[in-house]
Design an enzyme around this catalytic site. Structure first.
Site, PDB file in Angstrom:
ATOM      1  N   ARG A 258     -42.106  -6.945  79.434  1.00  0.00           N
ATOM      2  CA  ARG A 258     -42.412  -8.426  78.897  1.00  0.00           C
ATOM      3  C   ARG A 258     -43.167  -8.241  77.664  1.00  0.00           C
ATOM      4  O   ARG A 258     -43.612  -7.245  77.239  1.00  0.00           O
ATOM      5  CB  ARG A 258     -43.364  -8.907  80.146  1.00  0.00           C
ATOM      6  CG  ARG A 258     -42.473  -9.187  81.617  1.00  0.00           C
ATOM      7  CD  ARG A 258     -43.650  -9.619  82.427  1.00  0.00           C
ATOM      8  NE  ARG A 258     -44.393 -10.774  82.377  1.00  0.00           N
ATOM      9  CZ  ARG A 258     -45.284 -11.342  83.053  1.00  0.00           C
ATOM     10  NH1 ARG A 258     -45.673 -10.731  84.265  1.00  0.00           N
ATOM     11  NH2 ARG A 258     -46.083 -12.537  82.882  1.00  0.00           N
ATOM     12  N   HIS A 259     -43.224  -9.480  77.112  1.00  0.00           N
ATOM     13  CA  HIS A 259     -44.196  -9.788  75.807  1.00  0.00           C
ATOM     14  C   HIS A 259     -45.729  -9.370  76.193  1.00  0.00           C
ATOM     15  O   HIS A 259     -45.829  -9.083  77.528  1.00  0.00           O
ATOM     16  CB  HIS A 259     -44.211 -10.968  75.446  1.00  0.00           C
ATOM     17  CG  HIS A 259     -44.470 -11.952  76.666  1.00  0.00           C
ATOM     18  ND1 HIS A 259     -45.595 -12.379  76.920  1.00  0.00           N
ATOM     19  CD2 HIS A 259     -43.638 -12.659  77.469  1.00  0.00           C
ATOM     20  CE1 HIS A 259     -45.944 -12.903  78.001  1.00  0.00           C
ATOM     21  NE2 HIS A 259     -44.363 -13.145  78.320  1.00  0.00           N
ATOM     22  N   ASN A 265     -50.903 -16.848  79.311  1.00  0.00           N
ATOM     23  CA  ASN A 265     -51.056 -15.761  80.676  1.00  0.00           C
ATOM     24  C   ASN A 265     -52.594 -15.949  80.994  1.00  0.00           C
ATOM     25  O   ASN A 265     -52.910 -15.902  82.139  1.00  0.00           O
ATOM     26  CB  ASN A 265     -50.684 -14.256  80.251  1.00  0.00           C
ATOM     27  CG  ASN A 265     -49.244 -14.314  80.222  1.00  0.00           C
ATOM     28  OD1 ASN A 265     -48.724 -13.467  79.272  1.00  0.00           O
ATOM     29  ND2 ASN A 265     -48.370 -14.997  80.890  1.00  0.00           N
ATOM     30  N   ARG A 318     -44.511 -15.424  71.802  1.00  0.00           N
ATOM     31  CA  ARG A 318     -45.259 -14.222  72.481  1.00  0.00           C
ATOM     32  C   ARG A 318     -44.082 -13.081  72.387  1.00  0.00           C
ATOM     33  O   ARG A 318     -44.888 -11.994  72.322  1.00  0.00           O
ATOM     34  CB  ARG A 318     -45.469 -14.516  73.830  1.00  0.00           C
ATOM     35  CG  ARG A 318     -44.676 -15.096  74.873  1.00  0.00           C
ATOM     36  CD  ARG A 318     -45.418 -15.720  75.830  1.00  0.00           C
ATOM     37  NE  ARG A 318     -44.333 -16.197  77.124  1.00  0.00           N
ATOM     38  CZ  ARG A 318     -43.808 -17.378  77.093  1.00  0.00           C
ATOM     39  NH1 ARG A 318     -43.896 -18.299  76.057  1.00  0.00           N
ATOM     40  NH2 ARG A 318     -43.309 -17.815  78.210  1.00  0.00           N
ATOM     41  N   GLU A 341     -37.943 -17.252  78.509  1.00  0.00           N
ATOM     42  CA  GLU A 341     -38.186 -17.440  79.793  1.00  0.00           C
ATOM     43  C   GLU A 341     -37.534 -18.525  80.561  1.00  0.00           C
ATOM     44  O   GLU A 341     -36.931 -19.508  79.994  1.00  0.00           O
ATOM     45  CB  GLU A 341     -39.651 -17.535  80.035  1.00  0.00           C
ATOM     46  CG  GLU A 341     -40.293 -17.798  81.510  1.00  0.00           C
ATOM     47  CD  GLU A 341     -39.929 -16.348  82.290  1.00  0.00           C
ATOM     48  OE1 GLU A 341     -38.756 -16.105  82.446  1.00  0.00           O
ATOM     49  OE2 GLU A 341     -40.773 -15.736  82.973  1.00  0.00           O
ATOM     50  N   HIS A 409     -39.356 -11.804  79.195  1.00  0.00           N
ATOM     51  CA  HIS A 409     -40.189 -12.474  80.136  1.00  0.00           C
ATOM     52  C   HIS A 409     -39.994 -12.179  81.626  1.00  0.00           C
ATOM     53  O   HIS A 409     -39.018 -11.593  81.766  1.00  0.00           O
ATOM     54  CB  HIS A 409     -40.071 -14.093  79.933  1.00  0.00           C
ATOM     55  CG  HIS A 409     -40.140 -14.463  78.570  1.00  0.00           C
ATOM     56  ND1 HIS A 409     -41.334 -14.667  77.864  1.00  0.00           N
ATOM     57  CD2 HIS A 409     -39.513 -14.370  77.561  1.00  0.00           C
ATOM     58  CE1 HIS A 409     -41.252 -15.006  76.600  1.00  0.00           C
ATOM     59  NE2 HIS A 409     -39.981 -14.716  76.432  1.00  0.00           N
TER      60      HIS A 409
HETATM   61  O1  F6P Z   1     -46.235 -16.511  84.416  1.00  0.00           O
HETATM   62  C1  F6P Z   1     -45.739 -16.063  83.608  1.00  0.00           C
HETATM   63  C2  F6P Z   1     -43.984 -16.424  83.723  1.00  0.00           C
HETATM   64  O2  F6P Z   1     -42.827 -15.765  82.912  1.00  0.00           O
HETATM   65  C3  F6P Z   1     -43.705 -17.878  83.579  1.00  0.00           C
HETATM   66  O3  F6P Z   1     -43.448 -18.428  82.133  1.00  0.00           O
HETATM   67  C4  F6P Z   1     -42.441 -18.312  84.517  1.00  0.00           C
HETATM   68  O4  F6P Z   1     -42.221 -19.614  84.859  1.00  0.00           O
HETATM   69  C5  F6P Z   1     -42.697 -17.188  85.538  1.00  0.00           C
HETATM   70  O5  F6P Z   1     -43.598 -16.224  84.922  1.00  0.00           O
HETATM   71  C6  F6P Z   1     -41.699 -16.708  86.402  1.00  0.00           C
HETATM   72  O6  F6P Z   1     -42.154 -16.104  87.537  1.00  0.00           O
HETATM   73  P1  F6P Z   1     -41.768 -16.934  89.008  1.00  0.00           P
HETATM   74  O7  F6P Z   1     -40.348 -17.255  88.896  1.00  0.00           O
HETATM   75  O8  F6P Z   1     -42.451 -16.090  90.072  1.00  0.00           O
HETATM   76  O9  F6P Z   1     -42.643 -18.435  88.954  1.00  0.00           O
END
Ligand code: F6P
Length: 469
Positions: A258-259, A265, A318, A341, A409
């Site tokens: 990940r970044h 965050n 990021r 992402e 991401h």
């Molecule tokens: O919180 C960081 C992140 O990369 C968000 O931008 C993204 O929506 C999420 O994680 C994805 O994880 P999950 O599918 O568990 O919500």
């Protein structure tokens, strides 16, 4: 969305298809099922191809299973021994085209396995892969005739031809650690296996156009160096051929991270396009130093050459910033939107708590079915959507001979790891993928191997840790 009586979902969440009463009219669409029939002499890498193809098709959402005739032969031998008390000998003679009893048994085992494939397809499977040599025209014709009795099953023959002595040598050596030879003296085992191959060669007939004008086939020569495709008419066959023609055996590494930590965050917000936090910048610097070191030490065992490291990032700030410390003179750096992402639609920039308060039904729906749940609002995505958009990235990763570092991401990492490590789609949506963690994947003959490293902000170093994903 409602599904009428004449609709069905060949890949739930990704394709919906409307069909009329005449199912035959749709034979070439996504809907119908496929048997992929492997063809080729022993030690031509068929099982390697089969495993990869199964992993890719499953990842795309097609229910895929491999049916191996060799396994059935071994099980049958054990059962016969128990029943009759007679030792069943499957040394090279068993595979001679002149051994008529054994040939009858081998053909029977192949047809029994095909029947098992068909029963499984009729019970909801999508792609059944018949892993065997199927190296004579007679055998292939029997397979074609059997499948023709089903209304909606297409066949794709995949013939693996290998003339590269290095690859053949490696495949032969691998056979010695396989189920037929693993407990035997290695010299005797190698001699027997070579005699087995010679026996197969006596009867082997490569696929040719006179065999059956209408069949779909592809020939993979030297693990994808050259590919011949014939009469590819169905969607699934097209997907398989496209994937297989991009495969290669180059030794390289795929790194995923990940970044570095972003300002969002820190605030617990999802999505958005915020820059890195100071800790995120520190990770970016440490990552570049660590990768430069790893790049220097990784050399292909055969050529002792260091493959070029390419950096791919998403186009979000990021991720771009996390690659900032890599020297573009030394590394090929690409930013691509495919790696962005998962897009959270109207929930972009919110914390999970805010989503739960503002959109409680949406929050519940996502928890109930995270893989298929699509965020509401323009451009909102589901994990299933993410897989579809990542499939060109996978094909490109299979094609490239370079080592690659992907800076992306959480949801994208989960999806990519699901492909490489064959993790079921519904399970992958909850994989723990923390920040400051780096994964390295290397392809080995029997599957991919994963290493995991964690960056400690206190110790200012990457440490290899247990491979838990
Ligand atoms: O919180 C960081 C992140 O990369 C968000 O931008 C993204 O929506 C999420 O994680 C994805 O994880 P999950 O599918 O568990 O919500």
């Amino acid at each position: 969305m409602t599904f009428g009586p004449n609709s069905w979902t060949p890949v739930p969440g990704a394709f919906i298809q409307k069909v009329g009463k005449d199912v035959h009219a749709y034979k070439n669409e996504i809907g119908p099922k496929a048997v992929v029939v492997m063809v080729g002499l022993p030690a031509r890498g068929k099982s390697y191809i089969v495993k990869k193809l199964k992993r890719y098709l499953s990842w795309l959402g097609f229910k895929t299973m491999v049916f191996n005739v060799g396994n059935r032969r071994r099980t049958c031998a054990v059962e016969t021994e128990i029943k009759t008390g007679c030792k069943q000998n499957h040394t090279s003679d068993f595979f001679s085209p002149n051994n008529s009893d054994a040939k009858t048994l081998r053909d029977q085992l192949a047809m029994d396995t095909l029947n098992e494939v068909i029963a499984w397809l009729n019970d909801g499977g999508k792609v059944g892969i018949l892993d065997a040599t199927n190296s004579t025209k007679e055998r292939r014709q029997r397979i074609i005739d059997r499948c023709a009795r089903e209304s909606d099953i297409n066949i794709l023959f995949v013939e693996s031809i290998c003339t590269d002595p290095k690859v053949l040598e490696r495949n032969m050596q691998l056979k010695l650690s396989g189920p037929d030879y693993r407990d035997q003296d290695s010299e005797a085992a190698l001699a027997d296996f070579q005699a087995r191959v010679t026996n197969y060669e006596k009867a082997y007939e490569t696929i040719d156009d006179e065999e059956d004008e209408d069949i779909q086939y592809c020939k993979i020569i030297n693990v994808g160096k050259k590919v011949i495709a014939h009469n590819i008419q169905t969607f699934l066959a097209g997907q398989c051929v496209f994937y297989l023609m991009n495969m290669n055996l180059a030794e390289r590494q795929i790194w995923l991270t990940r970044h570095g930590e972003s300002l969002d965050n820190q605030g617990g917000k999802i999505g958005g396009d915020s820059p890195l936090s100071p800790e995120g910048h520190e990770y970016a610097e440490a990552l570049a130093a660590f990768m430069a070191e790893k790049q220097r030490s990784f050399r292909c065992s055969e050529s002792n050459v260091q493959p070029q490291l390419t950096i791919w990032t998403s186009m979000l700030r990021r991720a771009v910033e996390t690659a900032e410390n890599f020297d573009p003179e030394e590394f090929d750096i690409k930013h691509m939107k495919f790696l962005n992402e998962i897009y959270a639609g109207v929930c972009e920039g919110m914390t999970y708590k805010e989503i739960q308060e503002k959109f409680p039904d949406e929050f519940k729906a996502r928890s109930a079915s995270k893989f298929y749940y699509r965020y509401p609002g323009m451009g909102g995505e589901s994990y299933c959507d993410v897989i579809q958009r990542l499939s060109p990235v996978i094909v490109e990763l299979e094609r490239t001979r370079n080592s690659v570092l992907i800076i992306t991401h959480r949801a994208i990492m989960r999806s990519l790891l699901a492909y490489f490590m064959d993790i079921p789609l519904r399970q992958m949506t909850n994989l723990e993928i923390p920040l400051n963690t780096l994964y390295c994947i290397e392809a080995k003959p029997y599957g991919n191997v994963l290493c995991k490293y964690e960056y400690s902000l206190d110790a200012k170093t990457f440490l290899q840790v247990e491979n838990t994903i």
